[in-house]
Scaffold this motif. Structure first.
Motif, PDB file in Angstrom:
ATOM      1  N   LEU A 140      40.007  31.251  34.313  1.00 18.74           N
ATOM      2  CA  LEU A 140      38.476  32.085  34.114  1.00 18.74           C
ATOM      3  C   LEU A 140      38.897  33.662  34.272  1.00 18.74           C
ATOM      4  O   LEU A 140      38.518  34.388  33.822  1.00 18.74           O
ATOM      5  CB  LEU A 140      37.596  31.523  35.041  1.00 18.74           C
ATOM      6  CG  LEU A 140      36.473  32.178  35.139  1.00 18.74           C
ATOM      7  CD1 LEU A 140      35.500  31.837  33.941  1.00 18.74           C
ATOM      8  CD2 LEU A 140      35.428  31.718  36.523  1.00 18.74           C
ATOM      9  N   ALA A 141      39.645  33.928  35.274  1.00 17.37           N
ATOM     10  CA  ALA A 141      40.194  35.296  35.581  1.00 17.37           C
ATOM     11  C   ALA A 141      40.687  35.678  34.383  1.00 17.37           C
ATOM     12  O   ALA A 141      40.635  36.830  34.095  1.00 17.37           O
ATOM     13  CB  ALA A 141      41.110  35.200  36.994  1.00 17.37           C
ATOM     14  N   LYS A 142      41.834  35.110  33.888  1.00 20.04           N
ATOM     15  CA  LYS A 142      42.676  35.335  32.732  1.00 20.04           C
ATOM     16  C   LYS A 142      41.811  35.805  31.605  1.00 20.04           C
ATOM     17  O   LYS A 142      41.791  36.812  30.865  1.00 20.04           O
ATOM     18  CB  LYS A 142      43.758  34.466  32.445  1.00 20.04           C
ATOM     19  CG  LYS A 142      44.866  34.945  31.559  1.00 20.04           C
ATOM     20  CD  LYS A 142      45.847  33.920  31.180  1.00 20.04           C
ATOM     21  CE  LYS A 142      46.659  34.092  30.004  1.00 20.04           C
ATOM     22  NZ  LYS A 142      47.739  33.245  29.772  1.00 20.04           N
ATOM     23  N   LYS A 143      40.783  34.771  31.466  1.00 23.00           N
ATOM     24  CA  LYS A 143      39.879  34.774  30.116  1.00 23.00           C
ATOM     25  C   LYS A 143      39.128  36.266  30.290  1.00 23.00           C
ATOM     26  O   LYS A 143      38.872  37.101  29.155  1.00 23.00           O
ATOM     27  CB  LYS A 143      39.142  33.748  29.947  1.00 23.00           C
ATOM     28  CG  LYS A 143      37.898  33.705  28.823  1.00 23.00           C
ATOM     29  CD  LYS A 143      37.070  32.441  28.828  1.00 23.00           C
ATOM     30  CE  LYS A 143      35.966  32.344  27.755  1.00 23.00           C
ATOM     31  NZ  LYS A 143      35.323  31.322  27.571  1.00 23.00           N
ATOM     32  N   HIS A 144      38.754  36.376  31.511  1.00 24.58           N
ATOM     33  CA  HIS A 144      37.750  37.926  31.517  1.00 24.58           C
ATOM     34  C   HIS A 144      38.557  38.999  31.908  1.00 24.58           C
ATOM     35  O   HIS A 144      37.812  39.962  32.374  1.00 24.58           O
ATOM     36  CB  HIS A 144      36.609  37.395  32.515  1.00 24.58           C
ATOM     37  CG  HIS A 144      35.690  36.478  31.823  1.00 24.58           C
ATOM     38  ND1 HIS A 144      34.737  36.624  30.694  1.00 24.58           N
ATOM     39  CD2 HIS A 144      35.808  34.873  31.945  1.00 24.58           C
ATOM     40  CE1 HIS A 144      34.037  35.667  30.731  1.00 24.58           C
ATOM     41  NE2 HIS A 144      34.632  34.544  31.150  1.00 24.58           N
ATOM     42  N   LYS A 145      39.827  39.126  32.045  1.00 26.88           N
ATOM     43  CA  LYS A 145      40.707  40.056  32.549  1.00 26.88           C
ATOM     44  C   LYS A 145      40.223  40.395  34.050  1.00 26.88           C
ATOM     45  O   LYS A 145      40.047  41.693  34.394  1.00 26.88           O
ATOM     46  CB  LYS A 145      40.651  41.169  31.682  1.00 26.88           C
ATOM     47  CG  LYS A 145      40.989  40.723  30.196  1.00 26.88           C
ATOM     48  CD  LYS A 145      41.163  42.109  29.312  1.00 26.88           C
ATOM     49  CE  LYS A 145      41.904  41.414  28.065  1.00 26.88           C
ATOM     50  NZ  LYS A 145      41.502  42.593  26.956  1.00 26.88           N
ATOM     51  N   LEU A 146      40.023  39.527  34.791  1.00 30.73           N
ATOM     52  CA  LEU A 146      39.699  39.664  36.316  1.00 30.73           C
ATOM     53  C   LEU A 146      40.849  39.726  37.200  1.00 30.73           C
ATOM     54  O   LEU A 146      41.659  38.940  36.891  1.00 30.73           O
ATOM     55  CB  LEU A 146      38.737  38.981  36.754  1.00 30.73           C
ATOM     56  CG  LEU A 146      37.299  38.670  35.787  1.00 30.73           C
ATOM     57  CD1 LEU A 146      36.377  37.876  36.253  1.00 30.73           C
ATOM     58  CD2 LEU A 146      36.668  40.147  35.731  1.00 30.73           C
ATOM     59  N   VAL A 147      40.839  40.297  38.337  1.00 28.15           N
ATOM     60  CA  VAL A 147      42.039  40.136  39.114  1.00 28.15           C
ATOM     61  C   VAL A 147      41.683  38.903  40.156  1.00 28.15           C
ATOM     62  O   VAL A 147      40.197  38.745  40.597  1.00 28.15           O
ATOM     63  CB  VAL A 147      42.104  41.241  40.131  1.00 28.15           C
ATOM     64  CG1 VAL A 147      43.273  40.810  41.092  1.00 28.15           C
ATOM     65  CG2 VAL A 147      42.549  42.530  39.254  1.00 28.15           C
ATOM     66  N   PHE A 148      42.249  37.981  40.232  1.00 28.50           N
ATOM     67  CA  PHE A 148      42.175  36.497  40.960  1.00 28.50           C
ATOM     68  C   PHE A 148      42.868  36.844  42.253  1.00 28.50           C
ATOM     69  O   PHE A 148      43.982  36.718  42.664  1.00 28.50           O
ATOM     70  CB  PHE A 148      42.813  35.424  40.261  1.00 28.50           C
ATOM     71  CG  PHE A 148      42.947  34.251  40.850  1.00 28.50           C
ATOM     72  CD1 PHE A 148      41.886  33.835  41.688  1.00 28.50           C
ATOM     73  CD2 PHE A 148      43.798  32.982  40.563  1.00 28.50           C
ATOM     74  CE1 PHE A 148      41.659  32.460  42.382  1.00 28.50           C
ATOM     75  CE2 PHE A 148      43.810  31.956  40.986  1.00 28.50           C
ATOM     76  CZ  PHE A 148      42.678  31.803  41.939  1.00 28.50           C
ATOM     77  N   ILE A 149      41.765  36.914  43.401  1.00 24.96           N
ATOM     78  CA  ILE A 149      42.236  36.938  44.788  1.00 24.96           C
ATOM     79  C   ILE A 149      41.777  35.724  45.620  1.00 24.96           C
ATOM     80  O   ILE A 149      40.641  35.583  45.474  1.00 24.96           O
ATOM     81  CB  ILE A 149      41.649  38.052  45.356  1.00 24.96           C
ATOM     82  CG1 ILE A 149      42.040  39.585  44.524  1.00 24.96           C
ATOM     83  CG2 ILE A 149      42.084  38.350  47.012  1.00 24.96           C
ATOM     84  CD1 ILE A 149      41.184  40.767  45.189  1.00 24.96           C
ATOM     85  N   GLU A 150      42.587  34.858  46.143  1.00 29.22           N
ATOM     86  CA  GLU A 150      42.341  33.674  46.787  1.00 29.22           C
ATOM     87  C   GLU A 150      42.227  34.006  48.289  1.00 29.22           C
ATOM     88  O   GLU A 150      42.987  34.671  48.889  1.00 29.22           O
ATOM     89  CB  GLU A 150      43.367  32.831  46.603  1.00 29.22           C
ATOM     90  CG  GLU A 150      43.101  31.288  47.306  1.00 29.22           C
ATOM     91  CD  GLU A 150      44.120  30.396  47.085  1.00 29.22           C
ATOM     92  OE1 GLU A 150      44.233  29.289  47.617  1.00 29.22           O
ATOM     93  OE2 GLU A 150      45.247  30.665  46.374  1.00 29.22           O
ATOM     94  N   ASP A 151      40.954  33.790  48.823  1.00 32.06           N
ATOM     95  CA  ASP A 151      40.779  33.842  50.427  1.00 32.06           C
ATOM     96  C   ASP A 151      41.140  32.453  50.896  1.00 32.06           C
ATOM     97  O   ASP A 151      40.198  31.906  51.061  1.00 32.06           O
ATOM     98  CB  ASP A 151      39.449  34.190  50.587  1.00 32.06           C
ATOM     99  CG  ASP A 151      39.243  34.580  52.117  1.00 32.06           C
ATOM    100  OD1 ASP A 151      39.857  33.888  52.800  1.00 32.06           O
ATOM    101  OD2 ASP A 151      38.078  35.134  52.489  1.00 32.06           O
ATOM    102  N   ALA A 152      42.375  32.454  51.373  1.00 27.54           N
ATOM    103  CA  ALA A 152      43.116  31.266  51.931  1.00 27.54           C
ATOM    104  C   ALA A 152      43.266  31.447  53.348  1.00 27.54           C
ATOM    105  O   ALA A 152      44.276  30.935  53.892  1.00 27.54           O
ATOM    106  CB  ALA A 152      44.342  30.815  51.252  1.00 27.54           C
ATOM    107  N   ALA A 153      42.211  31.992  54.043  1.00 31.85           N
ATOM    108  CA  ALA A 153      42.219  32.578  55.269  1.00 31.85           C
ATOM    109  C   ALA A 153      42.543  31.011  56.310  1.00 31.85           C
ATOM    110  O   ALA A 153      43.290  30.995  57.263  1.00 31.85           O
ATOM    111  CB  ALA A 153      40.824  33.053  56.008  1.00 31.85           C
ATOM    112  N   GLN A 154      42.001  30.054  55.919  1.00 32.45           N
ATOM    113  CA  GLN A 154      41.742  28.730  56.571  1.00 32.45           C
ATOM    114  C   GLN A 154      43.037  27.753  55.797  1.00 32.45           C
ATOM    115  O   GLN A 154      43.056  26.665  56.328  1.00 32.45           O
ATOM    116  CB  GLN A 154      40.611  28.019  56.486  1.00 32.45           C
ATOM    117  CG  GLN A 154      39.316  29.002  56.778  1.00 32.45           C
ATOM    118  CD  GLN A 154      38.064  28.428  57.012  1.00 32.45           C
ATOM    119  OE1 GLN A 154      37.894  27.312  56.244  1.00 32.45           O
ATOM    120  NE2 GLN A 154      37.179  28.928  57.466  1.00 32.45           N
ATOM    121  N   ALA A 155      43.677  28.139  54.822  1.00 34.78           N
ATOM    122  CA  ALA A 155      44.544  27.256  54.054  1.00 34.78           C
ATOM    123  C   ALA A 155      46.064  27.151  54.111  1.00 34.78           C
ATOM    124  O   ALA A 155      46.779  26.768  53.148  1.00 34.78           O
ATOM    125  CB  ALA A 155      44.102  27.160  52.628  1.00 34.78           C
TER     126      ALA A 155
END
Length: 380
Positions: A140-155
Motif C-alpha cells: 500500500l505504501a509503495k503504491k501511494h509513494k508513502l513512507v512506511f514506518i512500523e511502530d513495533a514498540a511492543q514487537a
C-alpha cells in the motif's frame, strides 16, 4: 500486587552498567555504537539509531521521512498517544484508522480509505507484540509513494513471514521501556536499511548539528567547527542505558520464549470460559512477541468491564487497559476529533483487559489470575 508487566535485571546487566560508569564515558561514547551494531545484526537491518525514548525515536523517524507542516500521517487510534503525537510535533495531522476487532491491529481497509494527496507516511502498530499485516502495508505504501514506518514498540523479537520484525518497513521503531521485550531503563531505536534515513536520524537526535566535514556547506574551518543544519533535539541515549540494552539483548530469545510459554498457558487455563474472548491464535506466518495478553469481555457483558477490572485490582492483580483510544484523549477532543471516528477501536477498548504477562511470571501466579478472573465472570 502482581504487575501487568515488569523488567528482568540480572547480575550481568548490573555489571554491564557498572563497566559503563567506570569507562570514563557517560554519553556519546562507544557503548552506543556497540548496542546499535548488535541490535541491527539481531533484526537483520543495515542501520540502527538509538534514542533516549521510543517517543523520541518516532519523532526522529517522522522527521527523516520528510513529515512537515500540512502533511498527514495515518496511524491507528488503538495505540499509545506517542504514535500520533509525533506527527503533531512536526506540524502534521494524525489521521486515525480503525482497528481489527480480533487482533487489535490497524485495519488496512480503513487505512486505505484515509489516504489523501496530503498523506506522507503510514504507521501501523504491532498491537501487543503481534505483527500487523506488514506485507500488505508495504504494498500500500509503495503504491501511494508513502513512507512506511512500523511502530513495533511492543514487537522486538516477533517474526513475520520468516523474518524478524525490523526488516519489513522503511523504518521500524522499538521501545526499551521497562515493560518491553528488553529494557534500557528508558529508550528507543529506529532500524532501517536506508542510508539517507540513517543520516537524518543521527542528525536529528543531536540538535541537528553535524561534525562530519563531508556534509558541511561552509568549508575551510578548523577542527573545532560544527554546523547546525536542521532544528534537531537532544535525544541521545546515555552510555549506561546502551550498556544495559546490549546486555539485555543477549537474553532476548529467552525473554520471548518465556512470554510465548506463558501466553500458551493462559490459552489453556482460560479456554472456553463463558463471556471471555481470548486473543486469536497466531497465524502460520507470524510469531508474536507477546508483550500483552489482552482479553475481552463478550458484548453482552462488556458494560461490566470496569467492575471486573476493579475487582481484579482489589484481588492483587495488576490488570491494565490498552489503550485510551488516542482520538478520545481530552487533548485530541479539543483538536476536533470526535467519538465514533473509530467504532471498532472504541468497542475493543471498552471490553479489553490486559492481564499480567512477563518473562518470569510463575505458573502459580497465572493459575491464580485465571481462577480469579473465572470466578469474577461467573458472578456478573
Amino acid at each position: 500486587m502482581i504487575p501487568y508487566s515488569t523488567q528482568d535485571i540480572n547480575e550481568a546487566d548490573i555489571k554491564a552498567v557498572g563497566r559503563a560508569l567506570r569507562s570514563g564515558w557517560l554519553t556519546q561514547g562507544p557503548a552506543i555504537g556497540r548496542f546499535e551494531k548488535a541490535l541491527a545484526k539481531k533484526v537483520g537491518a543495515r542501520f540502527a539509531v538509538a534514542f533516549n525514548s521510543g517517543t523520541a525515536a518516532l519523532h526522529a523517524a517522522y522527521f527523516a521521512a520528510g513529515v512537515r507542516k500540512g502533511d498527514e500521517v495515518i496511524v491507528p487510534s488503538l495505540t499509545f498517544a506517542a504514535t500520533a503525537n509525533a506527527a503533531l510535533y512536526l506540524g502534521a495531522k494524525p489521521v486515525f484508522a480503525d482497528s481489527d476487532m480480533q487482533t487489535g491491529n490497524i485495519n488496512i481497509a480503513d487505512a486505505r480509505k484515509k489516504i489523501t494527496k496530503k498523506t506522507k507516511a503510514i504507521v501501523p502498530v504491532d498491537y501487543g507484540g503481534r505483527p500487523a499485516d506488514l506485507r500488505e502495508f508495504r504494498a500500500l505504501a509503495k503504491k501511494h509513494k508513502l513512507v512506511f514506518i512500523e511502530d513495533a514498540a511492543q514487537a522486538l523479537g516477533a517474526t513475520y513471514r520468516g523474518k524478524p520484525v525490523g526488516t519489513h518497513a522503511d523504518m521500524t521503531m522499538f521501545s526499551f521501556h521497562p515493560v518491553k521485550s528488553i529494557t534500557t531503563g528508558e529508550g528507543g531505536v529506529i532500524v532501517t536499511n536506508n542510508k539517507k534515513f540513517d543520516t537524518a536520524l543521527r542528525l536529528f537526535r543531536s540538535h541537528g548539528i553535524s561534525k562530519d566535514t563531508n556534509t558541511f556547506a561552509r568549508k575551510g574551518h578548523g577542527a573545532w567547527y560544527q554546523e547546525m543544519q536542521e532544528l534537531g533535539f537532544n535525544y541521545r541515549m546515555p552510555e549506561m542505558s546502551a550498556a544495559l540494552g546490549e546486555s539485555q539483548l543477549k537474553r532476548l530469545g529467552f525473554f520471548i520464549t518465556k512470554r510465548r510459554v506463558a501466553a500458551k498457558r493462559y490459552r489453556r487455563l482460560l479456554a472456553k470460559v463463558p463471556n471471555l474472548i481470548l486473543p486469536p491464535a497466531e497465524r502460520a506466518h507470524e510469531k508474536s512477541a507477546w508483550h500483552l495478553y489482552p482479553v475481552r469481555l463478550a458484548p453482552q457483558v462488556a458494560h461490566k468491564r470496569d467492575e471486573v477490572f476493579a475487582t481484579m485490582r482489589k484481588a492483587g492483580i495488576g490488570v491494565q487497559v490498552h489503550y485510551v483510544p488516542v482520538h478520545l484523549h481530552l487533548f485530541y477532543e479539543k483538536l476536533g476529533y470526535k467519538k465514533g471516528l473509530c467504532p471498532n477501536t472504541e468497542a475493543f477498548v471498552a471490553s479489553e483487559i490486559s492481564i499480567p504477562l512477563f518473562p518470569n511470571i510463575t505458573q502459580k501466579q497465572q493459575k491464580f489470575i485465571a481462577d480469579t478472573l473465572k470466578r469474577i465472570l461467573a458472578q456478573i
